[in-house]
Design a protein around this motif. Structure first.
Motif, PDB file in Angstrom:
ATOM      1  N   VAL A   1     -85.633 -55.203 -76.503  1.00 39.11           N
ATOM      2  CA  VAL A   1     -84.936 -55.320 -77.791  1.00 39.11           C
ATOM      3  C   VAL A   1     -84.036 -54.113 -78.017  1.00 39.11           C
ATOM      4  O   VAL A   1     -82.891 -54.246 -78.478  1.00 39.11           O
ATOM      5  CB  VAL A   1     -85.945 -55.488 -78.937  1.00 39.11           C
ATOM      6  CG1 VAL A   1     -85.248 -55.375 -80.297  1.00 39.11           C
ATOM      7  CG2 VAL A   1     -86.663 -56.836 -78.835  1.00 39.11           C
ATOM      8  N   ASP A   2     -84.515 -52.921 -77.690  1.00 33.57           N
ATOM      9  CA  ASP A   2     -83.708 -51.710 -77.852  1.00 33.57           C
ATOM     10  C   ASP A   2     -82.453 -51.746 -76.979  1.00 33.57           C
ATOM     11  O   ASP A   2     -81.435 -51.114 -77.317  1.00 33.57           O
ATOM     12  CB  ASP A   2     -84.530 -50.473 -77.517  1.00 33.57           C
ATOM     13  CG  ASP A   2     -85.565 -50.138 -78.585  1.00 33.57           C
ATOM     14  OD1 ASP A   2     -85.474 -50.708 -79.691  1.00 33.57           O
ATOM     15  OD2 ASP A   2     -86.458 -49.318 -78.303  1.00 33.57           O
ATOM     16  N   LEU A   3     -82.509 -52.475 -75.865  1.00 29.37           N
ATOM     17  CA  LEU A   3     -81.339 -52.618 -74.993  1.00 29.37           C
ATOM     18  C   LEU A   3     -80.332 -53.637 -75.542  1.00 29.37           C
ATOM     19  O   LEU A   3     -79.272 -53.836 -74.957  1.00 29.37           O
ATOM     20  CB  LEU A   3     -81.773 -53.036 -73.590  1.00 29.37           C
ATOM     21  CG  LEU A   3     -82.496 -51.972 -72.763  1.00 29.37           C
ATOM     22  CD1 LEU A   3     -82.983 -52.556 -71.439  1.00 29.37           C
ATOM     23  CD2 LEU A   3     -81.608 -50.766 -72.518  1.00 29.37           C
ATOM     24  N   GLY A   4     -80.680 -54.267 -76.656  1.00 29.60           N
ATOM     25  CA  GLY A   4     -79.771 -55.219 -77.284  1.00 29.60           C
ATOM     26  C   GLY A   4     -79.948 -56.649 -76.839  1.00 29.60           C
ATOM     27  O   GLY A   4     -79.115 -57.509 -77.165  1.00 29.60           O
ATOM     28  N   LEU A   5     -81.022 -56.946 -76.125  1.00 31.52           N
ATOM     29  CA  LEU A   5     -81.240 -58.304 -75.636  1.00 31.52           C
ATOM     30  C   LEU A   5     -81.793 -59.202 -76.737  1.00 31.52           C
ATOM     31  O   LEU A   5     -82.507 -58.742 -77.635  1.00 31.52           O
ATOM     32  CB  LEU A   5     -82.241 -58.310 -74.475  1.00 31.52           C
ATOM     33  CG  LEU A   5     -81.708 -58.072 -73.058  1.00 31.52           C
ATOM     34  CD1 LEU A   5     -81.047 -56.711 -72.947  1.00 31.52           C
ATOM     35  CD2 LEU A   5     -82.822 -58.219 -72.048  1.00 31.52           C
ATOM     36  N   ARG A   6     -81.442 -60.488 -76.642  1.00 32.73           N
ATOM     37  CA  ARG A   6     -82.144 -61.486 -77.419  1.00 32.73           C
ATOM     38  C   ARG A   6     -83.372 -61.891 -76.610  1.00 32.73           C
ATOM     39  O   ARG A   6     -83.249 -62.317 -75.451  1.00 32.73           O
ATOM     40  CB  ARG A   6     -81.271 -62.710 -77.676  1.00 32.73           C
ATOM     41  CG  ARG A   6     -81.982 -63.750 -78.537  1.00 32.73           C
ATOM     42  CD  ARG A   6     -81.166 -65.007 -78.742  1.00 32.73           C
ATOM     43  NE  ARG A   6     -81.889 -65.934 -79.604  1.00 32.73           N
ATOM     44  CZ  ARG A   6     -81.510 -67.184 -79.858  1.00 32.73           C
ATOM     45  NH1 ARG A   6     -80.395 -67.660 -79.309  1.00 32.73           N
ATOM     46  NH2 ARG A   6     -82.239 -67.950 -80.641  1.00 32.73           N
TER      47      ARG A   6
ATOM     48  N   GLN B   1     -81.230 -48.126 -68.927  1.00 33.37           N
ATOM     49  CA  GLN B   1     -80.609 -49.444 -68.987  1.00 33.37           C
ATOM     50  C   GLN B   1     -81.366 -50.499 -68.190  1.00 33.37           C
ATOM     51  O   GLN B   1     -80.821 -51.564 -67.907  1.00 33.37           O
ATOM     52  CB  GLN B   1     -79.166 -49.374 -68.483  1.00 33.37           C
ATOM     53  CG  GLN B   1     -78.200 -48.695 -69.441  1.00 33.37           C
ATOM     54  CD  GLN B   1     -78.040 -49.465 -70.743  1.00 33.37           C
ATOM     55  OE1 GLN B   1     -77.888 -50.682 -70.751  1.00 33.37           O
ATOM     56  NE2 GLN B   1     -78.076 -48.751 -71.861  1.00 33.37           N
TER      57      GLN B   1
ATOM     58  N   ARG C   1     -76.603 -60.763 -70.250  1.00 30.97           N
ATOM     59  CA  ARG C   1     -75.804 -61.392 -71.296  1.00 30.97           C
ATOM     60  C   ARG C   1     -76.335 -62.764 -71.687  1.00 30.97           C
ATOM     61  O   ARG C   1     -75.664 -63.506 -72.404  1.00 30.97           O
ATOM     62  CB  ARG C   1     -74.344 -61.520 -70.820  1.00 30.97           C
ATOM     63  CG  ARG C   1     -73.668 -60.159 -70.636  1.00 30.97           C
ATOM     64  CD  ARG C   1     -73.566 -59.402 -71.963  1.00 30.97           C
ATOM     65  NE  ARG C   1     -73.002 -58.077 -71.801  1.00 30.97           N
ATOM     66  CZ  ARG C   1     -73.725 -56.960 -71.686  1.00 30.97           C
ATOM     67  NH1 ARG C   1     -75.057 -57.021 -71.732  1.00 30.97           N
ATOM     68  NH2 ARG C   1     -73.134 -55.797 -71.540  1.00 30.97           N
TER      69      ARG C   1
ATOM     70  N   GLY D   1     -80.298 -54.051 -69.114  1.00 32.55           N
ATOM     71  CA  GLY D   1     -79.393 -53.776 -70.215  1.00 32.55           C
ATOM     72  C   GLY D   1     -78.057 -54.463 -70.103  1.00 32.55           C
ATOM     73  O   GLY D   1     -77.315 -54.556 -71.094  1.00 32.55           O
ATOM     74  N   GLN D   2     -77.709 -54.971 -68.917  1.00 37.44           N
ATOM     75  CA  GLN D   2     -76.449 -55.691 -68.717  1.00 37.44           C
ATOM     76  C   GLN D   2     -76.597 -57.201 -68.923  1.00 37.44           C
ATOM     77  O   GLN D   2     -75.602 -57.928 -68.840  1.00 37.44           O
ATOM     78  CB  GLN D   2     -75.917 -55.423 -67.312  1.00 37.44           C
ATOM     79  CG  GLN D   2     -75.598 -53.967 -67.029  1.00 37.44           C
ATOM     80  CD  GLN D   2     -75.205 -53.756 -65.575  1.00 37.44           C
ATOM     81  OE1 GLN D   2     -75.091 -54.692 -64.793  1.00 37.44           O
ATOM     82  NE2 GLN D   2     -75.009 -52.493 -65.208  1.00 37.44           N
TER      83      GLN D   2
END
Length: 230
Positions: A144-149, A57, A86, A83-84
């Motif tokens: 990107v895999d961590l979901g970040l823009r 993460q 936002r 990974g946190q």
């Protein structure tokens, strides 16, 4: 350049991480009273090979000073790992074309005063360039895999004496394609900041400096980031 880091007390709109080219972007955001966190956290050459370790993460930067600044930014954002995050991540990693284009690195491939026909657009050239920035690509992939823009910014179009102009111009394209293929939004302003020579217009260049863009360049980058919805 100016202040190494910029922080704003209001809720941050984005986290800015990069080399010295991040400086004018941060200055532009600060001048516009746009809340953000981050800034330059190291030299361009530090963000190509073996500069971080990924964890499930987060990331850990190998340079202690870089890591310290990164942890400070996360703390101010109220998170403990990448990974946190936002808010969007804006980065310049891997796009220091002047470093990739260092003349001595390309002597082997030259023939006389130039390169063999087609070399700068060949699969071999693309492979050399992308291998040079492999860890920057790995960083973007992990983010990107961590979901970040993630938004990545191409550099000012300026070539110092130690760099080959032809390589500088050509090298950005394989890096741009590789980064975009990972799902990163690439901020490519070359058509807006250059003159017919293909290099940066004088009014967008830092005075008495071979490499950097000035505040006006940073404002153009910031305007594009805002147009992307940051």
């Amino acid at each position: 350049m100016t202040t190494r880091f910029s922080t704003i007390t209001a809720p941050a709109r984005f986290l800015l991480l990069g080399d010295s080219h991040a400086g004018p972007i941060g200055r532009a955001a600060a001048a516009a009273d746009l809340p953000f966190l981050g800034g330059p956290i190291g030299a361009a050459r530090e963000f190509t090979d073996d500069f971080f370790t990924a964890s499930p993460q987060d990331v850990t930067f190998h340079n202690a000073e870089t890591e310290g600044h990164y942890r400070q930014f996360l703390a101010e954002l109220g998170v403990t790992g990448l990974g946190q995050l936002r808010v969007p991540l804006v980065a310049t990693f891997g796009f220091a074309a002047h470093f990739i284009a260092t003349k001595q690195n390309w002597h082997l491939y030259r023939t006389g005063d130039g390169f063999p026909a087609g070399f700068l657009h060949s699969p071999l050239f693309d492979a050399i360039v992308t291998e040079t920035v492999r860890d920057a690509l790995a960083f973007y992939r992990h983010a990107v895999d961590l979901g970040l823009r993630v938004c990545a910014v191409l550099p000012p179009q300026r070539v110092p004496n130690q760099s080959d102009p032809a390589v500088f111009l050509a090298a950005q394209e394989p890096v741009r394609r590789a980064v975009a293929a990972l799902g990163v939004e690439v901020v490519d302003l070359r058509d807006r900041i250059t003159d017919p020579s293909g290099f940066q217009r004088p009014e967008l260049c830092e005075v008495d400096d071979e490499i950097h863009g000035n505040l006006a360049w940073g404002r153009i980058v910031l305007r594009e980031l805002l147009d992307l919805g940051l």
